[in-house]
Design a protein around this motif. Structure first.
Motif, PDB file in Angstrom:
ATOM      1  N   MET A  63       0.726  -1.270   0.033  1.00  0.00           N
ATOM      2  CA  MET A  63      -0.084   0.045   0.018  1.00  0.00           C
ATOM      3  C   MET A  63       0.866   1.297   0.022  1.00  0.00           C
ATOM      4  SD  MET A  63      -3.098  -1.261   0.686  1.00  0.00           S
ATOM      5  CE  MET A  63      -3.159  -1.855   2.450  1.00  0.00           C
ATOM      6  N   GLN A  64       1.691   1.124   0.673  1.00  0.00           N
ATOM      7  CA  GLN A  64       2.924   2.524   0.994  1.00  0.00           C
ATOM      8  C   GLN A  64       3.335   2.543  -0.522  1.00  0.00           C
ATOM      9  OE1 GLN A  64       3.196   4.102   3.361  1.00  0.00           O
ATOM     10  NE2 GLN A  64       2.123   3.147   5.019  1.00  0.00           N
ATOM     11  N   ALA A  80       1.053   4.439  -2.746  1.00  0.00           N
ATOM     12  CA  ALA A  80       0.934   5.910  -2.128  1.00  0.00           C
ATOM     13  C   ALA A  80       2.020   6.462  -2.779  1.00  0.00           C
ATOM     14  CB  ALA A  80       0.654   5.869  -0.856  1.00  0.00           C
ATOM     15  N   ILE A 114      -7.464   8.862  -1.479  1.00  0.00           N
ATOM     16  CA  ILE A 114      -7.644   7.378  -1.133  1.00  0.00           C
ATOM     17  C   ILE A 114      -6.750   6.942   0.088  1.00  0.00           C
ATOM     18  CG2 ILE A 114      -7.302   4.970  -2.130  1.00  0.00           C
ATOM     19  CD1 ILE A 114      -9.169   5.875  -3.931  1.00  0.00           C
ATOM     20  N   PHE A 115      -5.754   7.449   0.291  1.00  0.00           N
ATOM     21  CA  PHE A 115      -5.066   6.958   1.144  1.00  0.00           C
ATOM     22  C   PHE A 115      -4.927   8.041   2.649  1.00  0.00           C
ATOM     23  CE2 PHE A 115      -2.834   4.875  -2.016  1.00  0.00           C
ATOM     24  CZ  PHE A 115      -2.751   3.694  -1.687  1.00  0.00           C
ATOM     25  N   THR A 116      -5.692   9.299   2.168  1.00  0.00           N
ATOM     26  CA  THR A 116      -6.105  10.086   3.418  1.00  0.00           C
ATOM     27  C   THR A 116      -7.228  10.235   3.885  1.00  0.00           C
ATOM     28  OG1 THR A 116      -6.217  12.066   2.201  1.00  0.00           O
ATOM     29  CG2 THR A 116      -3.945  11.453   3.139  1.00  0.00           C
ATOM     30  N   ALA A 117      -8.047  10.227   2.822  1.00  0.00           N
ATOM     31  CA  ALA A 117      -9.698  10.147   3.227  1.00  0.00           C
ATOM     32  C   ALA A 117     -10.377   9.539   2.170  1.00  0.00           C
ATOM     33  CB  ALA A 117     -10.234  11.720   3.107  1.00  0.00           C
ATOM     34  N   PRO A 118     -10.390   8.189   2.231  1.00  0.00           N
ATOM     35  CA  PRO A 118     -11.184   7.406   1.074  1.00  0.00           C
ATOM     36  C   PRO A 118     -12.754   7.617   1.244  1.00  0.00           C
ATOM     37  CG  PRO A 118     -10.315   5.922   2.805  1.00  0.00           C
ATOM     38  CD  PRO A 118      -9.661   7.014   3.115  1.00  0.00           C
ATOM     39  N   LYS A 166     -11.608   2.108   3.098  1.00  0.00           N
ATOM     40  CA  LYS A 166     -10.968   2.455   4.263  1.00  0.00           C
ATOM     41  C   LYS A 166     -10.493   1.327   5.181  1.00  0.00           C
ATOM     42  CE  LYS A 166     -13.117   3.626   7.801  1.00  0.00           C
ATOM     43  NZ  LYS A 166     -14.178   4.359   8.816  1.00  0.00           N
ATOM     44  N   ILE A 197      -7.271  -0.590   3.297  1.00  0.00           N
ATOM     45  CA  ILE A 197      -5.997   0.385   3.545  1.00  0.00           C
ATOM     46  C   ILE A 197      -5.628   0.467   5.025  1.00  0.00           C
ATOM     47  CG2 ILE A 197      -6.206   1.615   1.279  1.00  0.00           C
ATOM     48  CD1 ILE A 197      -6.812   4.151   2.834  1.00  0.00           C
ATOM     49  N   THR A 198      -6.381   0.454   5.971  1.00  0.00           N
ATOM     50  CA  THR A 198      -6.234   0.813   7.139  1.00  0.00           C
ATOM     51  C   THR A 198      -5.843  -0.652   7.984  1.00  0.00           C
ATOM     52  OG1 THR A 198      -8.451   0.700   7.895  1.00  0.00           O
ATOM     53  CG2 THR A 198      -7.256   2.957   7.638  1.00  0.00           C
ATOM     54  N   HIS A 203      -8.556  -3.903  13.703  1.00  0.00           N
ATOM     55  CA  HIS A 203      -7.323  -4.389  12.817  1.00  0.00           C
ATOM     56  C   HIS A 203      -7.322  -5.800  12.646  1.00  0.00           C
ATOM     57  CE1 HIS A 203      -6.925   0.193  13.464  1.00  0.00           C
ATOM     58  NE2 HIS A 203      -6.622   0.086  11.994  1.00  0.00           N
ATOM     59  N   MET A 251      -2.867   4.447   8.053  1.00  0.00           N
ATOM     60  CA  MET A 251      -3.413   5.082   6.746  1.00  0.00           C
ATOM     61  C   MET A 251      -4.888   5.684   7.002  1.00  0.00           C
ATOM     62  SD  MET A 251      -1.896   4.485   3.656  1.00  0.00           S
ATOM     63  CE  MET A 251      -0.594   3.338   3.043  1.00  0.00           C
ATOM     64  N   ALA A 252      -5.489   6.607   6.111  1.00  0.00           N
ATOM     65  CA  ALA A 252      -6.747   7.189   6.204  1.00  0.00           C
ATOM     66  C   ALA A 252      -6.922   7.607   7.590  1.00  0.00           C
ATOM     67  CB  ALA A 252      -7.700   6.028   5.657  1.00  0.00           C
ATOM     68  N   ASP A 253      -8.150   7.116   8.153  1.00  0.00           N
ATOM     69  CA  ASP A 253      -8.460   7.785   9.308  1.00  0.00           C
ATOM     70  C   ASP A 253      -7.789   7.294  10.444  1.00  0.00           C
ATOM     71  OD1 ASP A 253      -9.337   4.878   9.292  1.00  0.00           O
ATOM     72  OD2 ASP A 253     -10.971   5.006  10.396  1.00  0.00           O
ATOM     73  N   ASP A 254      -6.886   6.109  10.414  1.00  0.00           N
ATOM     74  CA  ASP A 254      -5.996   5.861  11.481  1.00  0.00           C
ATOM     75  C   ASP A 254      -4.886   7.094  11.438  1.00  0.00           C
ATOM     76  OD1 ASP A 254      -7.431   3.551  12.203  1.00  0.00           O
ATOM     77  OD2 ASP A 254      -6.047   2.374  10.885  1.00  0.00           O
ATOM     78  N   LEU A 255      -4.464   7.283  10.265  1.00  0.00           N
ATOM     79  CA  LEU A 255      -3.431   8.274  10.178  1.00  0.00           C
ATOM     80  C   LEU A 255      -3.838   9.512  10.592  1.00  0.00           C
ATOM     81  CD1 LEU A 255      -0.597   8.952   9.081  1.00  0.00           C
ATOM     82  CD2 LEU A 255      -1.593   9.518   7.012  1.00  0.00           C
ATOM     83  N   ARG A 256      -5.033   9.903  10.388  1.00  0.00           N
ATOM     84  CA  ARG A 256      -5.617  11.356  10.484  1.00  0.00           C
ATOM     85  C   ARG A 256      -5.783  11.431  12.281  1.00  0.00           C
ATOM     86  NH1 ARG A 256      -9.536  10.332   6.660  1.00  0.00           N
ATOM     87  NH2 ARG A 256     -11.296  10.430   8.423  1.00  0.00           N
ATOM     88  N   THR A 289     -13.629  13.297   9.795  1.00  0.00           N
ATOM     89  CA  THR A 289     -14.311  13.382   8.388  1.00  0.00           C
ATOM     90  C   THR A 289     -13.162  13.190   7.305  1.00  0.00           C
ATOM     91  OG1 THR A 289     -14.206  15.831   8.658  1.00  0.00           O
ATOM     92  CG2 THR A 289     -16.177  14.719   9.639  1.00  0.00           C
ATOM     93  N   GLY A 290     -11.982  13.694   7.808  1.00  0.00           N
ATOM     94  CA  GLY A 290     -11.045  14.107   6.611  1.00  0.00           C
ATOM     95  C   GLY A 290     -11.131  15.333   5.715  1.00  0.00           C
TER      96      GLY A 290
END
Lengths: 255, 229
Positions: free
Chosen positions: A210-211, A214, A237-241, A247, A250-251, B7, B80-85, B218-219
């Motif tokens: 995935m990285q 990205a 896609i990788f910050t706010a799918p 989600k 990728i998480t 997870h 990644m995504a919501d986890d990262l945020r 929410t992103g």
């Protein structure tokens, strides 16, 4: 994003292996100047779909493709399409480096020669050198072009395969897990190479990393159970799918 | 925003819950510090004020622990995504809570200067606790919103910052008037002005945290949302 016509388009593409439907009504556009990554769990259809883009599925006996795929507006599954020519225009690099058991020079020269791209020996040498340069391998092999391609390290072999794909002057390059069999340094070289090749070719890459998706791509498509779930800018896609399934995947919540 | 899904790597979930626990522990301490500092101020309790200053070290220690945890999570889990945020928001929120703790400490530090020997009690102090309550409620609620991943609650907290600003303006005028009428108290009341300013800053920080909570959940950026609609 861009007003330029799409390099390739897929409309309602389905792929069946016998009774089993591996890809379900996928529609997607592939553009020049950018790297498109296909991600998704094993068996999601991403590699199968990738192979429809240069008709590699033709070689699989019970595979059947429905829907329409075009290259520069031309239907690649039409009866008039020369498949050998198509695969020169839409090149492919596989997961495991697969150089021919021939010299480094011959590995790269083979394609241009059979496609009649070189008018003279000097011409061919020029194409080989240029391809190896673009593949970032020239400096490492220029003094031993007659050595066997299989004697190179895994990372070098993969770059040799990329040079081989480039040598026939393709427009699109498909890469199926091109770095998954390589160590991190060889992987970084492949990624850097992808970055450099962008702009000259439309690049589509399938990756489980995935990285990596990205890092190297500008657009990402997430496949799940044969469906194209989400296709959008890699940044998003990788910050706010948008999709829950994207989600979860990728998480690392995919069950 | 937090999906109930766990997870595949269980240790990642443990990291995330530890991170949330540390944030809420840190927030609880900051909130307590505001309460105690204001109590010390109202009562002229210099011992309690000293206690507040001492306890600020705990907040700093948790911030350091959080930072370590977050660096480890990013290195090991590549969220990644919501986890990262969420992880990034937690890192920033920790820094903001630490600042809130500093403002509380600063209020406590002023207690001995305001309650000097032999001086009469400064009337004007009585109008500050209501403002302090509003500020600490914002801190409390924004951390609840963080725990609950509640973007709507976070957005509502931002709206409350205006009320706190109005409060500050009105207290400022009151204190200035008081100084004019009681010139002998100028030095003490000047400290009260700083107390009011500190409370107003705490509200600003709570608003910042609310924006981070909104983004983590929410992103999207709250500022963009309110600007467009």
């Amino acid at each position: 994003m861009t007003d330029a016509p799409h390099k390739m388009t897929a409309r309602d593409v389905s792929v069946f292996y016998g009774e089993k439907q591996a890809v379900k009504n996928v529609s997607i556009d592939i553009d020049m100047d950018r790297v498109t990554a296909f991600i998704g769990p094993s068996g999601c259809g991403k590699s199968t779909f990738l192979r429809t883009l240069n008709r590699m599925n033709d070689t699989i006996g019970n595979a059947r493709v429905e829907g329409q795929i075009t290259l520069d507006g031309e239907d690649i599954y039409s009866s008039g399409m020369d498949v050998v020519q198509l695969r020169a225009r839409v090149g492919m690099v596989f997961q495991k480096p697969n150089p021919f058991p021939k010299s480094i020079f011959e590995n790269v020269a083979y394609g241009p020669r059979i496609h009649g791209l070189a008018n003279s020996k000097a011409d061919l040498e020029e194409i080989v050198a240029r391809s190896l340069r673009r593949a970032g391998l020239w400096e490492e092999v220029k003094d031993r072009l007659n050595d066997s391609g299989t004697a190179l390290s895994g990372g070098q072999q993969q770059r040799l395969c990329i040079a081989r794909a480039i040598a026939v002057d393709p427009e699109v390059i498909l890469m199926d897990e091109p770095a998954s069999a390589l160590d991190p340094i060889a992987t970084a070289k492949i990624e850097e190479l992808i970055h450099e090749l962008r702009g000259r070719y439309a690049i589509v890459i399938v990756t489980h990393n995935m990285q990596q998706a990205a890092r190297v791509s500008q657009r990402t498509a997430f496949f799940h159970l044969g469906n194209l779930v989400e296709y959008g800018d890699t940044d998003n896609i990788f910050t706010a799918p948008r999709e829950e399934r994207t989600k979860d995947y990728i998480t690392g919540r995919y069950g | 925003m937090a999906t109930g899904h766990e997870h595949t790597v269980k240790a990642f979930d443990q990291d995330i819950s530890q991170l949330r626990a540390l944030i809420s522990q840190m927030g609880g301490l900051a909130e307590q510090a505001i309460h105690d500092a204001m109590k010390a101020l109202s009562r002229g309790d210099t011992a309690l004020a000293k206690e507040v200053r001492k306890k600020d070290k705990q907040i700093d220690a948790i911030e350091a622990e959080l930072e370590k945890l977050i660096v480890r999570v990013i290195a090991l889990r590549a969220p990644m995504a919501d986890d990262l945020r969420e992880v990034i928001a937690a890192l920033k929120i920790a820094a903001v809570i630490e600042r809130i703790g500093d403002y509380a400490k600063n209020i406590a530090k002023r207690v001995p200067m305001i309650h000097t020997e032999g001086e009469d009690r400064i009337e004007a102090i009585s109008i500050l606790p209501a403002m302090a309550q509003l500020a600490s409620d914002m801190v409390h609620d924004v951390l609840d919103a963080f725990s609950a991943r509640d973007a709507e609650a976070a957005a509502r907290i931002c709206e409350r910052d205006n009320a706190l600003d109005d409060f500050y303006d009105s207290i400022f005028r009151t204190l200035v008037t008081f100084m004019v009428e009681n010139p002998r108290t100028v030095s003490q009341v000047a400290h009260l002005l700083f107390v009011a300013k500190n409370l107003e800053r705490i509200g600003d920080h709570a608003t910042n945290v609310a924006e981070m909570v909104y983004f983590a959940a929410t992103g999207r950026y709250l500022a963009d949302e309110t600007a467009t609609g």
